[in-house]
Design an enzyme around this catalytic site. Structure first.
Site, short mmCIF file in Angstrom:
data_model
loop_
_atom_site.label_atom_id
_atom_site.label_comp_id
_atom_site.label_asym_id
_atom_site.label_seq_id
_atom_site.Cartn_x
_atom_site.Cartn_y
_atom_site.Cartn_z
N ARG A 33 38.87 91.02 32.14
CA ARG A 33 38.04 92.07 32.72
C ARG A 33 38.57 92.45 34.10
O ARG A 33 38.64 93.61 34.46
CB ARG A 33 36.60 91.57 32.80
N ARG A 88 55.21 102.00 13.22
CA ARG A 88 53.97 102.41 13.90
C ARG A 88 53.96 102.00 15.38
O ARG A 88 54.70 101.11 15.80
CB ARG A 88 52.78 101.73 13.22
N ARG A 106 25.41 81.38 31.12
CA ARG A 106 25.39 82.11 32.39
C ARG A 106 23.92 82.08 32.84
O ARG A 106 23.05 82.55 32.11
CB ARG A 106 25.88 83.54 32.20
N THR A 110 39.32 78.44 32.82
CA THR A 110 39.11 79.81 32.36
C THR A 110 40.41 80.33 31.75
O THR A 110 41.49 80.02 32.26
CB THR A 110 38.68 80.75 33.50
N ILE A 111 40.29 81.11 30.71
CA ILE A 111 41.52 81.66 30.12
C ILE A 111 42.15 82.72 31.02
O ILE A 111 43.29 83.11 30.83
CB ILE A 111 41.27 82.24 28.71
N ASP A 112 41.39 83.20 32.01
CA ASP A 112 41.86 84.34 32.81
C ASP A 112 42.96 84.01 33.84
O ASP A 112 43.63 84.91 34.34
CB ASP A 112 40.67 84.98 33.56
N VAL A 123 37.14 63.25 32.58
CA VAL A 123 36.18 62.95 33.65
C VAL A 123 35.37 61.70 33.27
O VAL A 123 35.21 60.77 34.07
CB VAL A 123 35.23 64.15 33.91
N ASP A 168 35.62 81.54 38.30
CA ASP A 168 35.21 81.85 39.67
C ASP A 168 33.69 81.90 39.85
O ASP A 168 33.17 81.52 40.90
CB ASP A 168 35.90 83.11 40.21
N GLY A 169 32.96 82.31 38.81
CA GLY A 169 31.48 82.33 38.90
C GLY A 169 30.95 80.91 39.06
O GLY A 169 30.04 80.67 39.87
N GLY A 186 32.48 81.42 30.96
CA GLY A 186 33.18 81.56 29.67
C GLY A 186 33.87 80.26 29.28
O GLY A 186 34.49 79.61 30.12
N ASP A 193 42.81 83.32 36.93
CA ASP A 193 42.66 84.17 38.12
C ASP A 193 42.05 83.44 39.31
O ASP A 193 41.35 84.04 40.11
CB ASP A 193 41.82 85.40 37.77
O1 F6P Z 1 36.52 83.89 29.98
C1 F6P Z 1 36.87 85.01 30.74
C2 F6P Z 1 36.59 86.24 29.97
O2 F6P Z 1 37.20 86.01 28.77
C3 F6P Z 1 37.05 87.59 30.47
O3 F6P Z 1 38.40 87.86 30.37
C4 F6P Z 1 36.18 88.50 29.65
O4 F6P Z 1 36.07 89.75 30.17
C5 F6P Z 1 34.88 87.77 29.66
O5 F6P Z 1 35.22 86.40 29.78
C6 F6P Z 1 33.99 88.04 28.52
O6 F6P Z 1 33.07 87.00 28.40
P1 F6P Z 1 31.65 87.11 27.72
O7 F6P Z 1 31.82 87.90 26.49
O8 F6P Z 1 31.28 85.70 27.45
O9 F6P Z 1 30.75 87.76 28.70
#
Ligand code: F6P
Length: 327
Positions: free
Chosen positions: A175, A166, A75, A129-131, A26, A106-107, A14, A133
């Protein structure tokens, strides 16, 4: 270990804001230190397809502020096979690439680890990564910008939520990781935060919202990480509404807008530090490491350790704060 002359750099998985600033760092650090730098377009797929770009200092002009990645990302299923990796290795070698810098989550790091177990190309990973993690760094590239994007959205939703009395369920990315949900939930003043790392019973959530209503809260915001075990924001909203209809309830899914945008100052500086540190690490003879920032200092962590030996944990104090400050 053989000397480093030609560094291949790529982004994978991502995308994340700050990746361009990191590619720039770099490329320019490598050239400054007397090395050649080749951009590999579309990550691991680009190695298999020989999608190489011999870069110079001007190749990365005017990109420090741009979201996304000029090297593109993908990917790649073929790289998961030994045949795919062998093809990638042969193509890298035939282009003279003798070392790699991988920018991604991580991938990406797992791919780098598997590849470097078999092939003699040193590799350094940069956590992008924005996650947020990954083990070995307090912050990943893009996390700060994504949080700022989410907070801007929460603030706007708060305006309309308060005007109409509301209840809003806002779904954020993550995820497997609740980092964005937790931080943006605290910064955005959410009443409740639902995370993949913590089970929240719907009845408990309802109790919390009821208490808020009794304490004169006229509107409320609940942040739901997409990986929360109750399902996404729509599922949670539906189940809450069945038992608690004090507020008119609405759902907003923020989705992929969280991945784009101009990187924050924090992410740009982090990108510069990570990029330079990765080049230096390769030149110093390091391999199979991931760069990170810990306590405002650059740190290198063994890739295997980062990926396998340590479970990533959310900050306990933030978890506690999310409860204390939402009464
Ligand atoms: O970049 C990480 C992430 O945003 C996760 O939080 C999310 O679930 C996933 O990628 C979704 O990525 P894509 O839609 O590219 O599969």
């Amino acid at each position: 270990m053989a000397a480093i002359n030609k560094i291949g750099v790529f982004t994978s998985g991502g995308d994340a804001p700050g990746m361009n600033a990191c590619i720039r760092a770099v490329v320019r650090s490598g050239i400054y230190l007397g090395k050649e730098v080749v951009g590999i377009r579309q990550g691991y797929q680009g190695m298999i397809n020989k999608n190489f770009w011999d870069m110079d200092a001007r190749s990365v002009s005017n990109i420090i502020h741009l979201g996304g990645t000029i090297l593109k990302t993908a990917r790649c299923m073929e790289f998961l096979t030994p045949e795919g990796r062998e093809k990638a290795y042969k193509n890298l070698r035939s282009h003279g690439i003798d070392s790699l810098i991988a920018i991604g989550g991580d991938g990406t790091a797992t791919g780098a680890e598997i590849f470097s177990e078999k092939y003699d190309i040193p590799v350094i990973c940069i956590p992008g990564t924005i996650d947020n993690d990954l083990y070995g760094t307090d912050f990943t590239l893009g996390f700060d910008t994504a949080n700022n994007t989410v907070i801007e959205a929460i603030d706007k939703i708060r305006d309309t939520a308060a005007s109409h009395d509301r209840l809003f369920f806002i779904e954020v990315m993550g995820r497997d990781s609740g980092c964005i949900a937790l931080r943006s939930g605290i910064a955005g003043g959410a009443e409740a935060i639902l995370l993949p790392e913590r089970d929240t019973a719907i009845d408990e959530l309802i109790k919390k919202l009821e208490t808020g209503a009794k304490n004169k809260k006229s509107s409320s915001i609940v942040i739901v990480a997409e990986g929360d075990k109750n399902g996404g924001a729509y599922d949670v909203a539906k189940r809450v509404k069945e038992k608690f209809d004090f507020y008119d309830a609405k759902v907003t899914i923020l989705g992929h807008l969280q991945r784009g945008g101009s990187p924050s100052s924090f992410d740009r500086v982090l990108a510069c530090r990570f990029g330079y540190a990765a080049v230096k690490a390769l030149i110093n003879g390091d391999t199979r490491k991931i760069v990170g920032i810990r306590g405002n200092s650059i740190a290198l962590t063994d890739l295997h350790e980062a990926l396998n030996l340590h479970e990533f944990k959310l900050e306990e104090d933030l978890m506690e704060l999310s409860t204390i400050l939402s009464i």
